[in-house]
Design a protein around this motif. Structure first.
Motif, PDB file in Angstrom:
ATOM      1  N   MET A   1      17.637  43.950 -31.656  1.00 13.71           N
ATOM      2  CA  MET A   1      18.221  43.468 -32.912  1.00 13.71           C
ATOM      3  C   MET A   1      19.220  44.497 -33.431  1.00 13.71           C
ATOM      4  O   MET A   1      18.963  45.695 -33.407  1.00 13.71           O
ATOM      5  CB  MET A   1      17.116  43.242 -33.948  1.00 13.71           C
ATOM      6  N   ALA A   2      20.357  44.013 -33.885  1.00  8.82           N
ATOM      7  CA  ALA A   2      21.378  44.917 -34.419  1.00  8.82           C
ATOM      8  C   ALA A   2      20.962  45.416 -35.799  1.00  8.82           C
ATOM      9  O   ALA A   2      20.541  44.640 -36.653  1.00  8.82           O
ATOM     10  CB  ALA A   2      22.726  44.213 -34.501  1.00  8.82           C
ATOM     11  N   THR A   3      21.060  46.708 -36.003  1.00 10.36           N
ATOM     12  CA  THR A   3      20.723  47.303 -37.294  1.00 10.36           C
ATOM     13  C   THR A   3      21.939  48.031 -37.851  1.00 10.36           C
ATOM     14  O   THR A   3      22.833  48.437 -37.109  1.00 10.36           O
ATOM     15  CB  THR A   3      19.562  48.306 -37.156  1.00 10.36           C
ATOM     16  N   GLU A   4      21.953  48.184 -39.164  1.00 13.20           N
ATOM     17  CA  GLU A   4      23.047  48.880 -39.807  1.00 13.20           C
ATOM     18  C   GLU A   4      22.847  50.391 -39.681  1.00 13.20           C
ATOM     19  O   GLU A   4      21.797  50.911 -40.047  1.00 13.20           O
ATOM     20  CB  GLU A   4      23.131  48.501 -41.287  1.00 13.20           C
ATOM     21  N   PHE A   5      23.832  51.073 -39.152  1.00 16.90           N
ATOM     22  CA  PHE A   5      23.801  52.534 -39.083  1.00 16.90           C
ATOM     23  C   PHE A   5      24.610  53.041 -40.260  1.00 16.90           C
ATOM     24  O   PHE A   5      25.830  52.919 -40.299  1.00 16.90           O
ATOM     25  CB  PHE A   5      24.384  53.003 -37.754  1.00 16.90           C
TER      26      PHE A   5
END
Length: 478
Positions: free
Chosen positions: A1-5
């Motif tokens: 899952m793409a997460t905010e960095f």
């Protein structure tokens, strides 16, 4: 899952910076702690590492952008993310099937009993429910499961909401006592008001019966300070429209220039500056430098006047500890440091940087020369970190190489003094029989007058000058 960095907190009192370079592209794979971004903060270049391994998704920043802590840098597809998504999706499907199997009829509500059952069913405790008396002209309340109650008229709802708001604000709307009338307040509150210089008759009390409380006084003082601050801000003059007189050009200040502007403005506002000057005859010192220059270079350093001044200042600060201190205004104390770390101003293409040489009181002259050369090189190459510029207790700025003789630098708060050095000149000096050429070095000490008096500043600067004039003293003191 793409997460905010998101950009992490970069350090104490560091909130924003300018993106110098983005070192990854969308689709690149990175490992944990790989550097993905170079950021220019106030007076330092900071590398931003990836928090975990994964694939770079959408990039949200570009070179030249100004970002602050908490801003999203990129989307990061962490390794193992797809398997976790499949596992979560499978788990979610199973939970949904269980809920569907256990779901009651009629949209999740229990089926209502028939009217006959309702009448014969007693309430909890075995008692029959007693019918409530009906008000005249009022419809009976609907039973459970019956019709929705009629919506409250908007006007009535607003009226009741307004009443609650007025009740909430009521304590703040009390009128101030009229002149001559006694102000209800306890003796401790009256004493607190006297200590702050506050007139109780100017305060509307929020206590019982209009009694003024300690919190009322604090709130009143806060409001006064806010009003003063707003008035001061309103009085600040805006720049005129220069274009009405000719062509203009605007250029954004870089991070170093903005940080310098903030720091010197703060220091100038906090510190009452005083500057005193003196001269040192460094003819013999120059001979000393020539004699030991080769030895210093073999150890990796260059025996410059600035390097010698760092060592001389370190010894002087031990003899005059008030110059190695800070003023604690809140506690009314002078904080003397038992260590000596000296910042040396370095001119770079991007602006002024001040690397700090730590614990110079415990280091030899050659070691200081080598370390100074290394720090100055890092500063000019923009490789300084914030830690390299922290912890200084005193500063030295040498503009002699640029031809300046005397100048007044700004003390960097929370330090209390800075030594300025100008251009060395050969001047005729009377030796009692005749004039002879001597090399004269102009010196200056700018200091915080709250911590240091003029007489002490004169003694401090003269001690430095005499030590430079007598290199043997430097050898003995070191």
């Amino acid at each position: 899952m793409a997460t905010e960095f998101k950009l992490p907190q970069l350090g104490e009192q560091v909130e924003k910076g300018i993106v110098l370079s983005v070192l990854v592209s969308e689709g690149d794979h990175v490992d944990a702690d790989d550097v993905v971004l170079e950021l220019e903060t106030d007076k330092a270049t900071t590398e931003v590492p990836a928090p975990s391994a994964g694939t770079v998704g959408e990039l949200r920043v570009h070179e030249g952008d100004e970002i602050q802590s908490g801003d999203v840098i990129m989307m990061l597809e962490e390794d193992g993310g797809e398997e976790e998504d499949e596992e979560k999706s499978k788990k979610k499907g199973e939970d949904a099937e269980e809920e569907e199997a256990q779901e009651p009829e009629a949209g999740g509500r229990e089926p209502e009993p028939e009217d006959g059952d309702r009448e014969s069913e007693p309430e909890a405790g075995g008692r029959e429910p007693e019918p409530e008396p009906e008000s005249e002209g009022r419809e009976p309340e609907p039973e459970d499961g019956g019709r929705e109650p009629k919506p409250e008229p908007e006007a009535e709802r607003r009226s009741r909401s307004g009443d609650r708001e007025r009740q909430r604000k009521q304590p703040r709307e009390r009128e101030r006592p009229k002149i001559g009338e006694p102000v209800p307040a306890s003796p401790s509150v009256r004493r607190f008001a006297r200590e702050l210089g506050v007139e109780l008759s100017m305060i509307a009390g929020t206590g019982d019966g209009g009694r003024v409380t300690e919190e009322d006084i604090k709130s009143h003082v806060r409001n006064l300070l806010e009003d003063v601050s707003r008035e001061k801000q309103a009085r600040e003059d805006e720049l005129p429209d220069f274009s009405q007189w000719g062509e203009v050009e605007r250029e954004p200040m870089n991070a170093i220039r903005r940080a310098t502007a903030d720091n010197v403005a703060r220091s100038w506002e906090k510190i009452p500056h005083v500057t005193q000057y003196d001269d040192a005859d460094v003819t013999d010192l120059e001979n000393f430098r020539s004699r030991f220059a080769e030895e210093a270079e073999e150890e990796g350093g260059k025996l410059t006047v600035t390097a010698i001044l760092v060592k001389v200042a370190a010894i002087a600060l031990e003899r005059f500890p008030d110059f190695n201190a800070s003023v604690d205004v809140e506690r009314g104390e002078l904080v003397r440091k038992k260590y000596v770390s000296i910042g040396v101003a370095v001119d770079t293409e991007e602006g002024l940087l001040v690397p700090v040489l730590r614990d110079v009181d415990d280091k030899g002259l050659v070691q200081i020369a080598a370390e100074l050369g290394e720090k100055a090189g890092k500063a000019r190459a923009r490789k300084m970190s914030r830690e390299d510029m922290k912890g200084g207790t005193f500063s030295i700025t040498n503009l002699g190489g640029l031809g300046t003789t005397r100048f007044t630098p700004i003390v960097g708060w929370p330090q209390v003094a800075i030594l300025s050095v100008g251009r060395m000149e050969t001047k005729p000096v009377w030796n009692g029989d005749e004039f002879e050429p001597r090399k004269i070095l102009p010196l200056g000490i700018t200091y915080d007058h709250r911590a240091v008096d003029g007489a002490d500043a004169a003694k401090f600067l003269r001690w430095i000058a005499e030590t430079l004039e007598n290199p043997m003293r430097l050898t003995m003191e070191a």
